[in-house]
Design a protein around this motif. Sequence first.
Motif, PDB file in Angstrom:
ATOM      1  N   UNK A  10       0.796  -1.213   0.000  1.00 48.84           N
ATOM      2  CA  UNK A  10       0.000   0.000   0.000  1.00 48.84           C
ATOM      3  C   UNK A  10       0.830   1.265   0.000  1.00 48.84           C
ATOM      4  N   UNK A  11       0.180   2.359  -0.331  1.00 43.88           N
ATOM      5  CA  UNK A  11       0.750   3.695  -0.231  1.00 43.88           C
ATOM      6  C   UNK A  11      -0.152   4.487   0.700  1.00 43.88           C
ATOM      7  N   UNK A  12       0.429   5.033   1.750  1.00 43.79           N
ATOM      8  CA  UNK A  12      -0.354   5.715   2.782  1.00 43.79           C
ATOM      9  C   UNK A  12       0.173   7.132   2.972  1.00 43.79           C
ATOM     10  N   UNK A  13      -0.736   8.096   2.978  1.00 43.89           N
ATOM     11  CA  UNK A  13      -0.342   9.477   3.234  1.00 43.89           C
ATOM     12  C   UNK A  13       0.097   9.633   4.691  1.00 43.89           C
ATOM     13  N   UNK A  14       1.113  10.436   4.888  1.00 45.51           N
ATOM     14  CA  UNK A  14       1.619  10.720   6.228  1.00 45.51           C
ATOM     15  C   UNK A  14       1.267  12.154   6.604  1.00 45.51           C
ATOM     16  N   UNK A  15       0.905  12.353   7.831  1.00 49.60           N
ATOM     17  CA  UNK A  15       0.518  13.666   8.302  1.00 49.60           C
ATOM     18  C   UNK A  15       1.669  14.659   8.153  1.00 49.60           C
ATOM     19  N   UNK A  16       1.362  15.787   7.536  1.00 51.19           N
ATOM     20  CA  UNK A  16       2.328  16.886   7.371  1.00 51.19           C
ATOM     21  C   UNK A  16       3.565  16.491   6.548  1.00 51.19           C
ATOM     22  N   UNK A  17       3.427  15.475   5.689  1.00 51.48           N
ATOM     23  CA  UNK A  17       4.542  15.073   4.840  1.00 51.48           C
ATOM     24  C   UNK A  17       4.071  15.010   3.389  1.00 51.48           C
ATOM     25  N   UNK A  73       5.404   3.781   1.646  1.00 57.15           N
ATOM     26  CA  UNK A  73       5.228   2.543   0.892  1.00 57.15           C
ATOM     27  C   UNK A  73       5.317   1.375   1.868  1.00 57.15           C
ATOM     28  N   UNK A  74       4.249   0.584   1.944  1.00 58.44           N
ATOM     29  CA  UNK A  74       4.163  -0.535   2.880  1.00 58.44           C
ATOM     30  C   UNK A  74       4.200  -1.836   2.093  1.00 58.44           C
ATOM     31  N   UNK A  75       5.076  -2.772   2.504  1.00 54.27           N
ATOM     32  CA  UNK A  75       5.173  -4.051   1.820  1.00 54.27           C
ATOM     33  C   UNK A  75       5.353  -5.172   2.827  1.00 54.27           C
ATOM     34  N   UNK A  76       4.566  -6.223   2.651  1.00 56.39           N
ATOM     35  CA  UNK A  76       4.675  -7.409   3.493  1.00 56.39           C
ATOM     36  C   UNK A  76       4.300  -8.611   2.643  1.00 56.39           C
ATOM     37  N   UNK A  77       5.065  -9.683   2.745  1.00 58.53           N
ATOM     38  CA  UNK A  77       4.768 -10.920   2.032  1.00 58.53           C
ATOM     39  C   UNK A  77       4.808 -12.092   3.000  1.00 58.53           C
TER      40      UNK A  77
END
Length: 303
Positions: free
Chosen positions: A259-266, A271-275
Motif C-alpha cells: 500500500x501507499x499511505x499518506x503521512x501527516x504533514x509530509x 510505501x508498505x510491503x509485506x509478504x
Amino acid sequence: MHRERIPVYVVTGFLGSGKSTLLSRWLKEAPFSNAALIVNEVGEVGIDHATLGFSGDASMLLADACVCCSGLPALNEALEQLFWARLHRSIARFEMVVIETTGLADPGPLVASLSLNAFVKERYRMAGTFTTIAAPNAIDTLARFAEARAQLGGADVAIVTKTDLVSAEELDALNAQLPNARIAHSANASFALQDALALLAQPAHRIERPVARPFSRPRSHDAVTHFIAIDEASDIDGLHAQVRDITARHGDSLLRLKGLVRLKNREALALVQFARGDAHARITECAANAVKSGLTLIVRTQA
C-alpha cells in the motif's frame, strides 16, 4: 507486405518474490527503457504501477482483474490501443512491450492469447517470460501454491531472488527442484537486464523434474483481495502498529500486503510491503504518483 511484429516480454512471479523491484531496475536499462509497460494488479489500486518509476508515456494499468482469469480481453484491448497510439504518434514510439502480471497469475493463458487474437497475433510476438521466485521460502511456496508451480512451468528464464538470505546449501537444494535449465540468481535486485536477455537467448533446455508436487495450472485462485482505506497516518511508528495488528489478525492466510499511505504533514507517501514469510513489514517513504491512501491485502481463503 511483411510487417515486423513488436516483441512482448512477460515478467511474472509469485507474491512477494521481488519481481517489481527487479523490473523497476530493468525499466531504467536499455532496451526496456524504450518499452511500453502494461501492469496487471488484482487490487483496485495500482501500487506497482505507481511505484515502478517508469518514465515513458506508454504505460497502462489493468487493475482489479487477473489476466489469467478474467483479464485477457482487457489485455488484448490494451495491446490494440498501444499499437494504434504508436502508429498515430500520440505516444512516443516504443520498440517492445513489457507486461508485469499479478503475483497469482498463470502466464500460460496470457502467452496463448497472443496467438489466439487475430489483431494481436499479426502485430505482436511473444519474446520471452521471466519468472521470479524468492529463495527463502521457495520450496514451501512451490509445495503449497499451484500458481507458483504454473509460473515456473511457463518460464523461459527462472530468476531466484533474495539469494543473500539463504545458504549455499539451501540454494543448491532449490536449484535441484527447478524445471528450467535457464536459471539465474539475484540478490537485492542485482541481476541486470542485459544478463537476463543473454540468458533468454541461450538454447532452450528444459529439465523434466517434478516441481514439489505434480505441475498443474490453476483455474481460479483461492484468494480474495481487500482494500483498507487509511486517509492519513500520524507517523511511521503509528503505521507500523496498524500493520502489525493486521498481519497478526490474518496470520498465515495473509499472502501479501502492499500500500501507499499518506503521512501527516509530509509530502512523501509511505510505501508498505509485506509478504508471506516476512518477519515484519517494510515501510519506507516514497515519492509516488497519487493513488488511494490505504493497504491492499491478498488473503488466502483455503488452507
